[in-house]
Write a protein that holds these residues in place. Structure first.
Motif, PDB file in Angstrom:
ATOM      1  N   UNK A 107       0.813  -1.222   0.000  1.00 31.80           N
ATOM      2  CA  UNK A 107       0.000   0.000   0.000  1.00 31.80           C
ATOM      3  C   UNK A 107       0.844   1.267   0.000  1.00 31.80           C
ATOM      4  N   UNK A 108       2.060   1.170   0.566  1.00 27.77           N
ATOM      5  CA  UNK A 108       2.899   2.370   0.548  1.00 27.77           C
ATOM      6  C   UNK A 108       3.263   2.722  -0.888  1.00 27.77           C
ATOM      7  N   UNK A 109       3.363   1.693  -1.746  1.00 27.19           N
ATOM      8  CA  UNK A 109       3.692   1.969  -3.158  1.00 27.19           C
ATOM      9  C   UNK A 109       2.449   2.506  -3.875  1.00 27.19           C
ATOM     10  N   UNK A 110       1.320   1.878  -3.606  1.00 29.64           N
ATOM     11  CA  UNK A 110       0.086   2.363  -4.245  1.00 29.64           C
ATOM     12  C   UNK A 110      -0.132   3.838  -3.890  1.00 29.64           C
ATOM     13  N   UNK A 129       4.709   8.969 -20.433  1.00 35.09           N
ATOM     14  CA  UNK A 129       4.646   7.959 -19.376  1.00 35.09           C
ATOM     15  C   UNK A 129       5.724   8.216 -18.334  1.00 35.09           C
ATOM     16  N   UNK A 130       5.305   8.178 -17.078  1.00 32.20           N
ATOM     17  CA  UNK A 130       6.245   8.324 -15.978  1.00 32.20           C
ATOM     18  C   UNK A 130       6.581   6.932 -15.461  1.00 32.20           C
ATOM     19  N   UNK A 131       7.871   6.570 -15.537  1.00 31.88           N
ATOM     20  CA  UNK A 131       8.287   5.248 -15.055  1.00 31.88           C
ATOM     21  C   UNK A 131       9.104   5.427 -13.785  1.00 31.88           C
ATOM     22  N   UNK A 132       8.729   4.690 -12.755  1.00 29.42           N
ATOM     23  CA  UNK A 132       9.517   4.745 -11.519  1.00 29.42           C
ATOM     24  C   UNK A 132       9.707   3.380 -10.915  1.00 29.42           C
ATOM     25  N   UNK A 133      10.805   3.308 -10.206  1.00 30.73           N
ATOM     26  CA  UNK A 133      11.098   2.136  -9.404  1.00 30.73           C
ATOM     27  C   UNK A 133      10.195   2.143  -8.165  1.00 30.73           C
ATOM     28  N   UNK A 134       9.945   0.962  -7.637  1.00 33.19           N
ATOM     29  CA  UNK A 134       9.108   0.780  -6.454  1.00 33.19           C
ATOM     30  C   UNK A 134       9.590   1.628  -5.269  1.00 33.19           C
ATOM     31  N   UNK A 135      10.884   1.540  -5.019  1.00 30.57           N
ATOM     32  CA  UNK A 135      11.414   2.235  -3.835  1.00 30.57           C
ATOM     33  C   UNK A 135      11.291   3.748  -3.988  1.00 30.57           C
TER      34      UNK A 135
END
Ligand SMILES: Cc1cc2nc3c(=O)[nH]c(=O)nc-3n(C[C@H](O)[C@H](O)[C@H](O)COP(=O)(O)O)c2cc1C
Ligand code: SF4
Ligand code: SF4
Ligand code: SF4
Ligand code: FES
Lengths: 567, 423
Positions: free
Chosen positions: B102-105, B206-212
């Motif tokens: 949920x912190x990622x969402x 498109x915005x691409x990001x790593x999980x962290x």
């Protein structure tokens, strides 16, 4: 067009804004080597042979993809660049089997020529050991994976130009392999053998069964001409050597097809194994026997002047032949016909290029996978781009899987109504449609552009020469004159007492003829043909006919002379 | 001195992946705050001010990337969450996804709101079986509670999020290859420019990001960019999860401020080398980054400091090799990975990595020849900087850095025709 000032190898160049370094360099006559790049395909940037040094760029950049900008300074053969190119070549030569002396492409191969250019004299990396498969499951050309450099021109050609999407890559890294569909033999795949991939391949990986080992570029002649395989009339280059046809290629500059061809145009003429008629023949006691032109023409002239006469001509003939034929037989009062038919066009006639702009394409009665295949490629490309295909055709139509809607003739009205709502509809019609289908298209007049696909390569030329079109079976007269040239016409005798066949090959027509006049094949005569759009295009002789074979027009004129007709 | 856990504050709590636990721990307050108290532009500025840099490997400033997204409201835009985590020695994203999805969402929703995207995709490595389930469950629950879907928290902002599983290729972690794969195509990098922020998924920005990276965002919103920037160094702000593996006593994920010395991470947090052996080599930021030796242990683990000594922070995956490790076999093992994972699109990577493997293998097997070290170096020289995507640069690092620090060991292999480490 806006220009930007750039410098390549010290040369100041005004390059077109938006072009790549490669395009700018080529425009200025500078030769940056390429392998994966092909002007007719999307820029790929993957083989890395075109790396150049651009000042103020951290790394070397691929000329084939890098856009020019104002003030850019490029070095195309600096020490760094040459080292990088040599490295790429060394790797490619270490990857698979490139023993050039056994390769059919030797002498014409882009990889080999770069190896010479950059002085590759040794293999610094271990030689490959494992031979790879050769896929010879297709009828006309072979894929030899051992020569493939994975540049993927073939994959892009199949996807971008032919829109057939047969080719792809399987596995990855060093195990990457060009493959068809979900890795089936090429011959069992969705490949339509148009040979576009073959034409763009820079190496010996894709090889044409007929032209392999039959002549290098320096040994062959090229003749620009027009295909008479169907009424699209694709631009071609005939590649010949010592009066033999070696290969047929699509003409990249031709407006109609821009390099594309289909199996009918590219391969079938090279595999025609019918026996040539090389001299006039007269039937005596049931058997055809050789005779002199003089005798044969005398006999024919005699027959033409008397009885009721029907004269049929192939629609593979040139406009010049059509005209001469019309003059002769009109003045003889013959019942004339050219064997072909036009497609209906109840509205403004369009061009093939309209397909590229269309939002809805209504194809009526045509199977573009079987006939007029290059038009089929244009339709598929339009579908890839987002246009929707509405098909009124039998269930097994070759483009069925591309269609958004597909109905039979009985439900055609719904699709006509839908096309009428589109903003740029194009209707592609086959010839010989049922009358109701023709009538059903009426609401689209004034809304759609119509692309009729006539049957017979030069039916429009025949009409322009005043010749009526027919299926060819109806003529009934005492004397039948059939100008077939190399066409495979099927014409019944219908009780005619005397049959003349002007034909290039031995076949059913010569079997029934009383006099056979030898005719050149399409590649042996020059003239013009009018394609299905009404475009008049030039046909050029690439070969000399056999010694005793006269040009068709000369025969017609000689006959007229014998009959004392001033034409 | 213990550092207050930020990204890993929930992971050890039982059922931390459940939405109720997350809410009890103060979850989704940042999203509420972002949607109701900030404009999208303010959020972009906040992320810029925080100094947050991407945690997926390249360390690109996140706020800057957000600002590259076109502002126009009538353009379809996307956000993609890179959960491919294929870099050897890296296992932080997996922990976050499995234990705190949920912190990622929440981070995704804030980012999407800031850049005006209404559709987001999670691209997850196919082998993350638990991760996939956790992602999907978390997304379902977030929809059910109104943190995803239409009119999120009554703000009028809509966002849909779904999960796409990869099929097992390292290259699909590279952002443009990921986009190809998401579109259902063969996972291979695209030509850049254009960058995804201009032309990304289905040719849309498109915005691409790593999980962290995304997991940092809620904290920046809640506690302010100044707070975030106060952690770490000047150019490397915020907390970072370091994944420590190899010959250490306590391998695992350790969240510490950027700039924490490598020595402290290995010897204090990860409990030092097993059985008191000597450290021989250490890879600081995942297999793509050049290895270091014991003499570099005092380097602060930050983007700029590692760059200064010729290596990279990468993903923060620290792999420790002790004195028993044969450096040639380590380089071979790592290079084999890159050769195996090369997508095959460009020549130098496709063929060059295999030629590296051939040569390293031969040296390790005792069949090395004079000139093989030079051959390796010239291969590295030919590959690096000449490939289609950054993978080629990564692929030469194990070889280059091991020769740089342990050339003698290569020479011994070649001279003695065997590996000196194997008895
Ligand atoms: C070969 C290669 C593999 C990569 N793998 C990953 C990965 O597994 N996960 C990831 O987040 N980024 C990976 N990246 C980096 C991405 O391309 C991209 O920079 C990153 O997802 C952007 O997110 P960030 O700005 O939050 O770091 C990889 C890059 C390369 C060149
Ligand atoms: S078959 Fe020819 S065109 Fe296709 S990838 Fe191989 S070398 Fe290139
Ligand atoms: S011949 Fe045509 S259809 Fe067949 S693979 Fe080549 S390009 Fe594709
Ligand atoms: S589409 Fe017609 S004209 Fe074109 S190559 Fe095929 S047969 Fe020849
Ligand atoms: S020709 Fe430019 S990369 Fe292949």
């Amino acid at each position: 067009m806006t220009k930007v000032q750039i410098t390549i190898d010290g040369q100041k160049i005004a390059a077109e804004a938006g072009s790549t370094v490669l395009e700018a360099a080529r425009e200025a006559g500078l030769d940056i080597p390429t392998l994966c790049h092909h002007p007719a395909l999307s820029n790929w940037g993957a083989c890395r042979i075109c790396l150049v040094e651009i000042e103020r760029q951290r790394a070397l950049q691929t000329a084939c993809t890098f856009p020019v900008t104002e003030g850019m300074v490029v070095h195309t053969e600096s020490e760094k660049v040459v080292a990088a190119r040599k490295f790429v070549l060394q790797l490619l030569f270490s990857e698979r089997n490139h023993y050039c002396m056994y390769c059919q492409m030797s002498g014409d191969c882009e990889l080999q020529s770069l190896a010479y250019r950059y002085g590759l004299t040794e293999w610094p990396y271990p030689r490959p050991v494992e031979p790879l498969a050769v896929d010879a499951t297709r009828q006309y050309f072979v894929m030899d994976h051992n020569r493939c450099i994975l540049c993927r021109r073939c994959v892009r050609a199949c996807a971008e130009l032919v829109a057939n999407h047969t080719l792809g890559v399987r596995e990855r890294g060093i195990h990457s392999m060009i493959t068809a569909d979900l890795n089936v033999p090429m011959g069992e795949s969705s490949c339509i053998q148009c040979g576009t991939c073959l034409q763009v391949c820079p190496t010996g990986a894709l090889m044409d069964l007929k032209s392999a080992y039959r002549g290098r570029e320096t040994q062959v002649e090229r003749t620009r001409s027009t295909c008479v395989g169907c009424s699209i009339g694709c631009g071609i280059e005939l590649v010949s050597r010592a009066n033999h046809l070696v290969r047929i290629e699509g003409d990249w500059d031709a407006e109609v097809n821009k390099g594309l061809l289909c199996v009918v145009g590219r391969f079938e003429p090279l595999f025609d194994d019918r026996q040539r008629v090389t001299q006039p023949l007269v039937r005596r006691r049931g058997l055809l026997e050789p005779c002199e032109w003089d005798e044969a023409l005398g006999l024919v002239a005699e027959k033409l002047s008397g009885d009721s006469l029907a004269a049929l001509i192939t629609t593979r003939a040139t406009n010049e032949t059509m005209t001469q034929f019309g003059r002769l037989f009109r003045s003889l009062g013959a019942e004339m016909a050219a064997v072909g038919s036009l497609a209906p066009a109840p509205g403004a006639e369009g061009r093939l290029t309209d397909l590229a702009e269309a939002d809805v394409i209504l194809v009526v009665g045509a199977d573009l996978k079987k006939d007029h295949q290059v038009a089929g490629a244009f339709v598929r490309r339009a579908v890839d781009r987002g246009a929707r295909l509405a098909l009124v055709a039998d269930a097994d139509n070759g483009l069925a899987s591309y269609a958004t809607w597909h109905v039979g003739f009985d439900q055609m009205d719904s699709l006509v109504g839908m096309a009428a709502q589109a903003s740029r509809p194009v209707v592609v019609c086959a010839a010989d449609l049922p009358a109701e289908a023709e009538a059903a298209l009426a609401p689209l007049a004034g809304k759609a552009s119509f692309l009729g696909l006539s049957r017979g390569s030069n039916s429009r030329g025949a009409v322009a020469a005043g010749l009526p079109l027919s299926r060819g079976g109806e003529a009934s007269a005492r004397v039948l004159y059939i100008l077939a040239e190399d066409d495979r016409l099927h014409i019944p005798r219908n009780g005619a007492g005397f049959v003349v066949a002007q034909a290039s090959y031995v076949g059913p027509l010569t079997d029934m003829a009383d006099v056979v006049l030898p005719a050149p094949i399409w590649a042996e005569q020059s003239g013009h043909v009018t394609n299905t759009e009404g475009r008049v295009q030039s046909v050029q002789a690439a070969l000399t006919p056999p010694e005793n074979v006269w040009p068709t027009v000369k025969v017609l004129k000689t006959l007229a002379g014998r009959l004392n007709l001033a034409l | 001195m213990t550092f207050e856990k930020i990204l890993l504050r929930n992971v050890e709590i039982p059922n931390s992946e459940k939405i109720d636990v997350y809410l009890k721990r103060g979850g989704y307050q940042a999203l509420r705050k972002a949607l109701h108290e900030h404009t999208p532009d303010e959020l972009v500025e906040m992320v810029k001010a925080s100094g947050l840099r991407g945690r997926g490997g390249a360390g690109f400033p996140a706020g800057l990337k957000w600002s590259f997204m076109p502002k126009a409201a009538d353009v379809t835009k996307y956000v993609c969450v890179n959960t491919d985590e294929g870099e050897p020695g890296t296992f932080k994203d997996r922990l976050l996804v499995e234990r705190d999805p949920h912190s990622i969402i929440e981070g995704v929703a804030i980012a999407a709101y800031a850049v005006g995207a209404h559709r987001a995709f999670v691209y997850i490595r196919g082998e993350f079986f638990t991760g996939v389930k956790r992602w999907m469950k978390a997304i379902d629950d977030a929809y059910a509670r109104g943190f995803l879907g239409a009119n999120i928290l009554g703000s009028g902002f809509d966002l849909d999020l779904s999960v796409h599983r990869g099929a097992g290729a390292y290259i699909c972690g590279e952002e443009t290859a990921m986009l190809e794969s998401l579109e259902g195509k063969r996972g291979e990098p695209r030509l850049k420019p254009p960058y995804p922020a201009q032309v990304g998924l289905y040719a849309r920005p498109t915005l691409v990001h790593n999980v962290e990276t995304l997991a940092c965002v809620p904290h920046i919103v809640l506690r302010g960019p100044e707070w975030f920037a106060s952690i770490g160094t000047e150019d490397s702000t915020g907390p970072k999860i370091f994944c420590v593996s190899g010959d250490v006593n306590r391998p695992g994920n350790y969240e510490l401020p950027l700039g924490t010395p490598l020595r402290e991470i290995i010897y204090e947090h990860a409990g030092g080398i097993k059985e008191g052996r000597q450290l021989k080599a250490v890879i600081p930021g995942g297999a793509s980054t050049p290895m270091l030796t014991a003499e570099h242990l005092d380097v602060p683990m930050a983007f700029e400091t590692l760059h200064a000594i010729g290596t990279m922070l990468g993903t923060g995956g620290i792999t420790v090799m002790d004195e028993r490790v044969c450096i040639v076999s380590a380089a071979l093992r790592l290079t084999r990975f890159f050769a195996h994972e090369s997508c095959g699109k460009c020549t130098p990577c496709r063929v060059g990595t295999q030629r590296l493997v051939d040569t390293l293998q031969r040296i390790e097997d005792g069949r090395g020849q004079q000139g093989d070290i030079e051959r390796l170096l010239s291969l590295c020289d030919g590959i690096a900087g000449h490939t289609f995507c950054p993978m080629g640069d990564a692929a030469v690092n194990p070889t280059l850095s091991s020769i740089k620090h342990f050339r003698h060991e290569y020479e011994v292999h070649i001279e003695r025709h065997r590996c000196p480490m194997s008895s």
